[in-house]
Design a protein around this motif. Structure first.
Motif, PDB file in Angstrom:
ATOM      1  N   MET A   1      49.361  62.108 131.336  1.00 14.92           N
ATOM      2  CA  MET A   1      49.966  64.146 130.124  1.00 14.92           C
ATOM      3  C   MET A   1      52.130  63.957 130.472  1.00 14.92           C
ATOM      4  N   ARG A   2      52.130  64.321 129.562  1.00 14.16           N
ATOM      5  CA  ARG A   2      53.328  64.376 129.838  1.00 14.16           C
ATOM      6  C   ARG A   2      53.498  66.028 129.339  1.00 14.16           C
ATOM      7  N   ILE A   3      54.235  67.226 130.424  1.00 16.37           N
ATOM      8  CA  ILE A   3      54.423  68.246 130.155  1.00 16.37           C
ATOM      9  C   ILE A   3      56.100  68.970 130.201  1.00 16.37           C
TER      10      ILE A   3
ATOM     11  N   LEU B   1      50.707  69.655 139.504  1.00 16.37           N
ATOM     12  CA  LEU B   1      51.145  68.615 138.519  1.00 16.37           C
ATOM     13  C   LEU B   1      50.418  67.609 138.869  1.00 16.37           C
ATOM     14  N   GLU B   2      51.436  67.444 139.920  1.00 15.44           N
ATOM     15  CA  GLU B   2      52.468  65.449 139.641  1.00 15.44           C
ATOM     16  C   GLU B   2      51.259  65.125 140.599  1.00 15.44           C
ATOM     17  N   PRO B   3      50.600  65.205 141.468  1.00 20.23           N
ATOM     18  CA  PRO B   3      49.739  64.537 142.376  1.00 20.23           C
ATOM     19  C   PRO B   3      48.404  64.520 141.789  1.00 20.23           C
ATOM     20  N   LYS B   4      48.044  65.396 139.883  1.00 18.35           N
ATOM     21  CA  LYS B   4      47.448  64.929 138.781  1.00 18.35           C
ATOM     22  C   LYS B   4      47.527  63.341 138.312  1.00 18.35           C
ATOM     23  N   GLY B   5      48.710  62.750 138.266  1.00 19.33           N
ATOM     24  CA  GLY B   5      49.253  62.142 137.494  1.00 19.33           C
ATOM     25  C   GLY B   5      49.747  62.226 136.342  1.00 19.33           C
ATOM     26  N   TYR B   6      49.795  63.892 136.594  1.00 11.87           N
ATOM     27  CA  TYR B   6      50.747  63.938 135.195  1.00 11.87           C
ATOM     28  C   TYR B   6      52.444  63.990 135.593  1.00 11.87           C
ATOM     29  N   ALA B   7      53.065  63.461 134.606  1.00 15.49           N
ATOM     30  CA  ALA B   7      55.013  64.155 134.187  1.00 15.49           C
ATOM     31  C   ALA B   7      55.209  65.102 133.750  1.00 15.49           C
ATOM     32  N   VAL B   8      55.921  65.501 134.651  1.00 13.87           N
ATOM     33  CA  VAL B   8      56.065  66.506 134.798  1.00 13.87           C
ATOM     34  C   VAL B   8      58.334  66.969 134.390  1.00 13.87           C
TER      35      VAL B   8
ATOM     36  N   TYR C   1      56.568  64.873 123.971  1.00 10.45           N
ATOM     37  CA  TYR C   1      55.661  65.922 125.549  1.00 10.45           C
ATOM     38  C   TYR C   1      54.137  66.238 124.735  1.00 10.45           C
ATOM     39  N   ASP C   2      53.539  65.897 125.749  1.00 10.18           N
ATOM     40  CA  ASP C   2      51.926  66.559 125.305  1.00 10.18           C
ATOM     41  C   ASP C   2      51.342  67.833 124.800  1.00 10.18           C
ATOM     42  N   VAL C   3      52.444  68.420 126.221  1.00  9.99           N
ATOM     43  CA  VAL C   3      52.389  69.920 126.238  1.00  9.99           C
ATOM     44  C   VAL C   3      53.648  70.706 126.325  1.00  9.99           C
ATOM     45  N   ILE C   4      53.583  71.755 126.539  1.00 15.32           N
ATOM     46  CA  ILE C   4      54.496  72.763 126.930  1.00 15.32           C
ATOM     47  C   ILE C   4      54.396  73.880 127.309  1.00 15.32           C
ATOM     48  N   VAL C   5      54.542  74.607 128.283  1.00 11.47           N
ATOM     49  CA  VAL C   5      54.577  75.455 129.112  1.00 11.47           C
ATOM     50  C   VAL C   5      55.880  76.245 128.948  1.00 11.47           C
TER      51      VAL C   5
ATOM     52  N   GLN D   1      53.284  54.791 128.740  1.00 11.64           N
ATOM     53  CA  GLN D   1      52.651  55.573 128.682  1.00 11.64           C
ATOM     54  C   GLN D   1      51.383  55.384 127.793  1.00 11.64           C
ATOM     55  N   ALA D   2      51.284  56.061 126.293  1.00  9.81           N
ATOM     56  CA  ALA D   2      50.863  56.136 124.872  1.00  9.81           C
ATOM     57  C   ALA D   2      50.138  54.833 125.010  1.00  9.81           C
ATOM     58  N   LEU D   3      50.461  54.101 124.662  1.00  9.98           N
ATOM     59  CA  LEU D   3      49.817  52.539 124.048  1.00  9.98           C
ATOM     60  C   LEU D   3      49.265  51.942 125.586  1.00  9.98           C
ATOM     61  N   TRP D   4      49.696  52.282 126.875  1.00  8.18           N
ATOM     62  CA  TRP D   4      48.359  51.328 127.757  1.00  8.18           C
ATOM     63  C   TRP D   4      47.866  52.453 128.713  1.00  8.18           C
ATOM     64  N   GLY D   5      48.176  54.007 129.012  1.00  8.15           N
ATOM     65  CA  GLY D   5      48.045  54.468 129.902  1.00  8.15           C
ATOM     66  C   GLY D   5      48.835  53.649 131.752  1.00  8.15           C
ATOM     67  N   ASP D   6      47.530  54.215 132.591  1.00  9.44           N
ATOM     68  CA  ASP D   6      48.364  53.958 133.541  1.00  9.44           C
ATOM     69  C   ASP D   6      48.024  52.189 134.433  1.00  9.44           C
ATOM     70  N   ASP D   7      47.272  51.545 132.814  1.00  4.38           N
ATOM     71  CA  ASP D   7      47.679  50.108 132.998  1.00  4.38           C
ATOM     72  C   ASP D   7      48.081  49.579 133.087  1.00  4.38           C
ATOM     73  N   ARG D   8      49.923  48.994 132.854  1.00  6.22           N
ATOM     74  CA  ARG D   8      50.732  48.904 132.463  1.00  6.22           C
ATOM     75  C   ARG D   8      51.046  47.673 132.301  1.00  6.22           C
ATOM     76  N   PRO D   9      51.631  46.791 130.902  1.00  9.42           N
ATOM     77  CA  PRO D   9      51.267  44.998 132.119  1.00  9.42           C
ATOM     78  C   PRO D   9      52.675  45.462 132.561  1.00  9.42           C
ATOM     79  N   GLU D  10      52.470  44.039 133.818  1.00 11.74           N
ATOM     80  CA  GLU D  10      53.957  43.233 134.146  1.00 11.74           C
ATOM     81  C   GLU D  10      55.351  42.976 133.587  1.00 11.74           C
ATOM     82  N   SER D  11      55.086  42.356 132.029  1.00  7.67           N
ATOM     83  CA  SER D  11      55.893  41.729 131.601  1.00  7.67           C
ATOM     84  C   SER D  11      56.512  43.232 130.410  1.00  7.67           C
ATOM     85  N   ASP D  12      58.059  42.701 129.803  1.00 11.69           N
ATOM     86  CA  ASP D  12      58.232  43.606 129.140  1.00 11.69           C
ATOM     87  C   ASP D  12      57.601  43.692 127.483  1.00 11.69           C
TER      88      ASP D  12
END
Length: 235
Positions: free
Chosen positions: A1-3, A20-27, A45-49, A179-190
């Motif tokens: 999630m990007r905030i 938020l950052e230790p939970k894996g959120y990009a802030v 962004y996924d959400v705005i505070v 992040q949207a396409l692969w989440g945290d499991d991003r491929p190493e190649s381009d």
């Protein structure tokens, strides 16, 4: 999630980052309303505070601009020390989706942010045809076209087109797309570059004017044919 967090209190901002950052959120953060507006116009962004009391452009005014000028449907949660019904009504009338009164529980904030993002995804997934500059994409049917010409893509290609169209004509960073396409499991190649190339071949090659632009060192965007990108490079 990007905030995106727009908050001028350094202590509250530090606490939000620390939670938020230790939970894996990009802030991303801004301390003024105008700085927040600039970030929201440049990134997806996924959400705005939003804090209500901001220098220059307050939270209510900023929310109005997000909705009316940038045409963003991104969920907005407003933070305020004011808990009167009139204050809450002003926030909701400006386009806010939720309200949290200071001092607040970080755990409650997390639950509310997750709920806002789930509801936004649900709305987008049900009959939400995306349109921009002659491009039409129906995520339910996985069908896309430009100026009436059918565009055939892979599953990943459709997901990529959806991300870019949802933000158009704003730039979407490489990190956001990955992040949207692969989440945290991003491929190493381009892999992203390969999918961008395939999307460009399908979306632009049959037409005179390109709409998919590479913004060197930043990311990509879909823009109208007569809108010059800030910079352009190969895939």
């Amino acid at each position: 999630m990007r905030i995106l967090v727009v908050e001028d209190n350094p202590d509250i901002l530090a606490n939000l980052y620390g939670f938020l950052e230790p939970k894996g959120y990009a802030v991303d953060s801004a301390r003024t309303g105008y700085a927040g507006l600039a970030l929201a116009s440049e990134n997806g962004y996924d959400v705005i505070v939003l804090d209500v009391m901001l220098p220059g452009l307050n939270g209510v005014e900023l929310c109005q601009k997000l909705r009316a000028e940038l045409r963003l449907a991104t969920p907005v949660l407003m933070l305020t020390a004011r808990d009167s019904l009139a204050d809450k009504a002003a926030g909701f009338d400006a386009g806010a989706d939720d309200y949290l009164v200071k001092p607040f529980s970080m755990a409650e904030l997390d639950m509310r942010l997750r709920a806002l993002v789930r509801r936004a995804e649900g709305r987008q997934a049900v009959g939400s045809e995306l349109r921009f500059g002659g491009i039409v994409f129906d995520p339910d049917l996985q069908e896309a076209s430009r100026d009436g010409v059918r565009i055939t893509l892979t599953k990943t290609g459709y997901a990529l087109l959806r991300c870019l169209l949802a933000a158009a004509p704003r730039i979407v960073t490489r990190e956001t797309l990955e992040q949207a396409l692969w989440g945290d499991d991003r491929p190493e190649s381009d892999a992203l570059r390969t999918h961008i190339h395939a999307l460009r071949q399908a979306l632009d090659k049959p037409f005179v004017h390109p709409m998919l632009h590479t913004i060197a060192g930043v990311g990509y965007r879909i823009a109208l044919p007569d809108a010059a990108p800030s910079s352009h490079a190969a895939d």
